[in-house]
Design an enzyme around this catalytic site. Structure first.
Site, PDB file in Angstrom:
ATOM      1  N   ASN A  62       0.785  -1.235   0.000  1.00 53.33           N
ATOM      2  CA  ASN A  62       0.000   0.000   0.000  1.00 53.33           C
ATOM      3  C   ASN A  62       0.818   1.286   0.000  1.00 53.33           C
ATOM      4  O   ASN A  62       0.249   2.364  -0.125  1.00 53.33           O
ATOM      5  CB  ASN A  62      -0.957   0.001   1.193  1.00 53.33           C
ATOM      6  N   GLU A 126      -2.682  -0.718  -7.947  1.00 53.23           N
ATOM      7  CA  GLU A 126      -4.075  -0.784  -7.503  1.00 53.23           C
ATOM      8  C   GLU A 126      -4.654   0.624  -7.422  1.00 53.23           C
ATOM      9  O   GLU A 126      -5.815   0.858  -7.717  1.00 53.23           O
ATOM     10  CB  GLU A 126      -4.138  -1.473  -6.133  1.00 53.23           C
ATOM     11  N   TRP A 218     -10.253  -7.108  11.802  1.00 55.35           N
ATOM     12  CA  TRP A 218      -9.565  -6.741  10.579  1.00 55.35           C
ATOM     13  C   TRP A 218      -8.061  -6.785  10.815  1.00 55.35           C
ATOM     14  O   TRP A 218      -7.291  -7.317  10.031  1.00 55.35           O
ATOM     15  CB  TRP A 218      -9.990  -5.342  10.122  1.00 55.35           C
ATOM     16  N   ARG A 249     -15.030  -2.593   6.009  1.00 55.54           N
ATOM     17  CA  ARG A 249     -14.644  -3.869   5.411  1.00 55.54           C
ATOM     18  C   ARG A 249     -15.903  -4.675   5.069  1.00 55.54           C
ATOM     19  O   ARG A 249     -17.001  -4.360   5.526  1.00 55.54           O
ATOM     20  CB  ARG A 249     -13.763  -4.676   6.383  1.00 55.54           C
ATOM     21  N   ASP A 352      -8.024 -11.787  -3.870  1.00 66.19           N
ATOM     22  CA  ASP A 352      -7.873 -10.655  -2.956  1.00 66.19           C
ATOM     23  C   ASP A 352      -8.083 -11.109  -1.513  1.00 66.19           C
ATOM     24  O   ASP A 352      -7.416 -10.642  -0.596  1.00 66.19           O
ATOM     25  CB  ASP A 352      -8.880  -9.553  -3.329  1.00 66.19           C
ATOM     26  N   HIS A 389      -1.282   2.342   9.567  1.00 64.92           N
ATOM     27  CA  HIS A 389      -2.320   2.386   8.536  1.00 64.92           C
ATOM     28  C   HIS A 389      -2.918   3.796   8.535  1.00 64.92           C
ATOM     29  O   HIS A 389      -2.193   4.775   8.431  1.00 64.92           O
ATOM     30  CB  HIS A 389      -3.365   1.303   8.821  1.00 64.92           C
ATOM     31  N   SER A 436       2.787  -1.853   5.331  1.00 63.26           N
ATOM     32  CA  SER A 436       3.806  -2.893   5.522  1.00 63.26           C
ATOM     33  C   SER A 436       5.168  -2.450   5.007  1.00 63.26           C
ATOM     34  O   SER A 436       6.178  -2.579   5.701  1.00 63.26           O
ATOM     35  CB  SER A 436       3.365  -4.185   4.842  1.00 63.26           C
TER      36      SER A 436
END
Length: 625
Positions: A62, A126, A218, A249, A352, A389, A436
């Protein structure tokens, strides 16, 4: 006291944690330690191959700035992160991670991570900052590199050892203590510098999933606030502890939505078919300038969907069937190509989940969902504490010398306000959206900085034997309580002398859910509720002295819940201090329902020393316009 063998380990650099940040630190610290004759030791609660937020796998990286392409700059990334956090972010830290993250991604690929490539051999994005990967074994690949790096300079790593308390020598960190979750052993790690990289916190709030799905979340359910507890008990200053993250989510199994929004270009609608991001667009003006930015901050996207739910327009659906059909329709003139593309999209939709949230694939299969034919519910999850995040909670750390304003730099990059105690990943605050790859890059930067610190402070701190004995007694107390009083009742879970960790956790979650803006409270709170939460948490803290453990697993659970309790109190006190609503969609203070840029565009920092809490505002100093 329980007769646990005491194992002493002396090292130069101690890395606490086994996730992406700790693995990054292991690689970089080992490289520089080998050049300077130093020893690096890593200790992890889990097994490094499947430790941390990436344990189950990941379907995308990400954070990839792609600096070499010339399309993006570090300045672009800083603006993106700062806007997403409604103006509250450390420019210097975000910039430093952004300029190093691409090299971490290239290392992952070198080590064997399959990154999606298009027909021209270029990475498949993405979104602007995200890369698609085949990531089921992502963490295994990164952990292998960390283990190899440690082995090359005679370093050690200990798995299945739970860190409970920091060791201190005056104002300097001196190491850490913990226990094996597999053997009756108590560990004393003595070190010249220590890295806290033990993740964020889950299950502080009552989860949406109950019964069979109790352990689902999550974010990894084993993350219990170890980083916050360790650094707070060491005396380190914290920041942004009011900022919790609530991801939207797929409902009940927490499957990721990012690929659907960014790769498949899917819409989310309410039960009436209304698209809340369109119908409620005027609401964004109330949160200017951030609400008018693109992309819209994550908390505001949450908030618009929540408004539909509050008005009874739920459930909210991800229009998977519409998104797949729209892409496949590009091949409508060629039936063979259309059929092939539909199969390809269907496989990508399932992968995914299979890469990172297998339970969602199982739920889809168990409820006869075919994403190309049927929409699926999405919902806001319970709150999590995560600095990597879209949250920002963590320790207040020194920035890089060449970027940080003078007030943000105190000698060694990523060192907390405690001498020799460094932080990375979810342990460091105000530098969100590192995910990450950025956590790995931050760990690398911290590892290199730790080597420099040790070379400048190359003496082993004193470790008082009495301090170790006291911490050993505190660590093993739950075992001793059960041994002494377990025979008082026929049911080991019901006893007048103690409480088991699961019931303790339920009490904590009920307090936070009802009074600190959890799911049941519609993510809303106020001063009266927060004060009531503190009252109830005070009684819970008294009862934490009566936590009992029947075995090593329950001993771990006891200490996890003590850590969660301190994370909860830190959070409640910080929300109470910040008298505004800055992150609707994460939490809403009904008594201060608007954003107050004049008084509260600042960091809220806190510390716990000598039994007392201290809170203060810290100015936001920008380095990027």
């Amino acid at each position: 006291m329980a007769n646990f063998e005491t194992i002493e380990v002396t090292t130069d650099i101690l890395l606490c944690g086994g996730g992406m940040a700790a693995c990054g630190a292991a690689v970089e610290a080992s490289y520089w330690a080998n050049k300077n004759g130093l020893k690096v030791t890593l200790v992890d609660k889990a097994a490094m191959d499947r430790s941390g937020a990436v344990a189950m796998g990941l379907s995308a990286i990400n954070q990839y700035v792609d600096i070499n392409s010339g399309n993006n700059t570090c300045e672009d990334y800083v603006r993106y992160v700062r806007t997403d956090l409604m103006g509250v972010a450390r420019d210097d830290l975000v910039y430093d991670i952004a300029r190093h993250v691409d090299s971490s991604v290239h290392l992952f690929e070198k080590w064997g991570l399959p990154i999606w490539l298009d027909a021209d051999g270029k990475y498949v994005h993405e979104g602007r900052w995200q890369l698609m990967i085949n990531g089921e074994s992502y963490k295994v690949i990164v952990a292998e590199a960390a283990k190899n790096a440690l082995a090359q300079n005679g370093g050690e790593y200990f798995e299945r050892v739970f860190i409970t308390y920091p060791l201190l020598d005056g104002d300097r960190i001196a190491g850490a203590v913990g226990f094996s979750t597999r053997e009756e052993k108590f560990y004393v790690f003595k070190a010249k510098a220590v890295l806290a990289a033990m993740g964020g916190a889950v299950h502080v709030f009552k989860p949406r999933s109950a019964g069979e799905g109790l352990g689902r979340a999550w974010y990894p359910p084993w993350n219990s606030g170890s980083s916050l507890y360790f650094t707070l008990m060491a005396g380190a200053e914290q920041t942004c502890q009011e900022v919790r993250f609530i991801p939207v989510r797929f409902k009940d199994a927490y499957g990721p939505v990012g690929a659907w929004f960014l790769l498949f270009k899917s819409r989310a609608t309410n039960a009436m078919g209304g698209e809340y991001m369109v119908e409620r667009k005027p609401e964004l003006e109330n949160w200017a300038p951030y609400g008018l930015a693109k992309p819209i901050p994550a908390n505001l996207r949450n908030y618009l969907g929540m408004l539909d739910e509050f008005e009874g327009k739920g459930p909210i659906y991800m229009r998977t069937e519409e998104a797949i059909q729209k892409i496949a329709n590009q091949y409508a003139d060629d039936p063979k190509a259309f059929k092939k593309k539909m199969k390809e999209l269907e496989a990508e939709a399932w992968e995914d989940f299979l890469d990172m949230t297998i339970s969602q694939a199982i739920l889809w299969a168990g409820t006869n969902v075919q994403p190309e034919e049927k929409s699926s519910e999405i919902a806001a999850a319970e709150p999590y504490f995560i600095g990597s995040h879209s949250g920002a909670s963590g320790a207040w750390v020194s920035g890089p010398k060449d970027l940080a304003p003078a007030d943000y730099f105190w000698g060694y990059e990523y060192m907390s306000t405690v001498k020799g105690l460094f932080c990375a990943g979810d342990a460091s605050g105000a530098s969100s959206h590192k995910f990450s790859s950025g956590s790995h890059a931050e760990g690398r930067a911290a590892g290199k900085s730790m080597v420099r610190f040790v070379m400048d402070n190359n003496t082993l701190p004193n470790v008082d034997a009495a301090q170790v004995a006291d911490l050993k007694a505190k660590t093993l107390k739950p075992i001793d309580l059960f041994t002494e009083f377990g025979g008082k009742s026929s049911d080991p879970d019901i006893n007048p002398e103690f409480m088991k960790p699961k019931m303790f956790m339920f009490r904590l979650q009920k307090i936070m859910d009802e009074y600190a803006a959890g799911v049941t409270a519609g993510f809303k709170t106020n001063e009266a509720k927060l004060n009531r939460a503190l009252e109830l948490l005070g009684w819970l803290k008294e009862d934490s002295e009566k936590l009992a453990a029947q075995d090593l697993h329950e001993l771990m659970r006891c200490h996890e819940n003590i850590q969660r309790m301190w994370q909860a109190e830190t959070h409640v006190r910080t929300i109470l201090f910040r008298q505004e609503t800055r992150w609707p969609g994460y939490y809403f203070r009904s008594d201060y329902p608007t954003m107050n840029e004049a008084d509260w565009k600042c960091f809220v920092n806190c510390s716990f020393k000598g039994g007392n809490w201290e809170f203060k505002k810290v100015p936001i100093l920008t380095i990027v316009d």
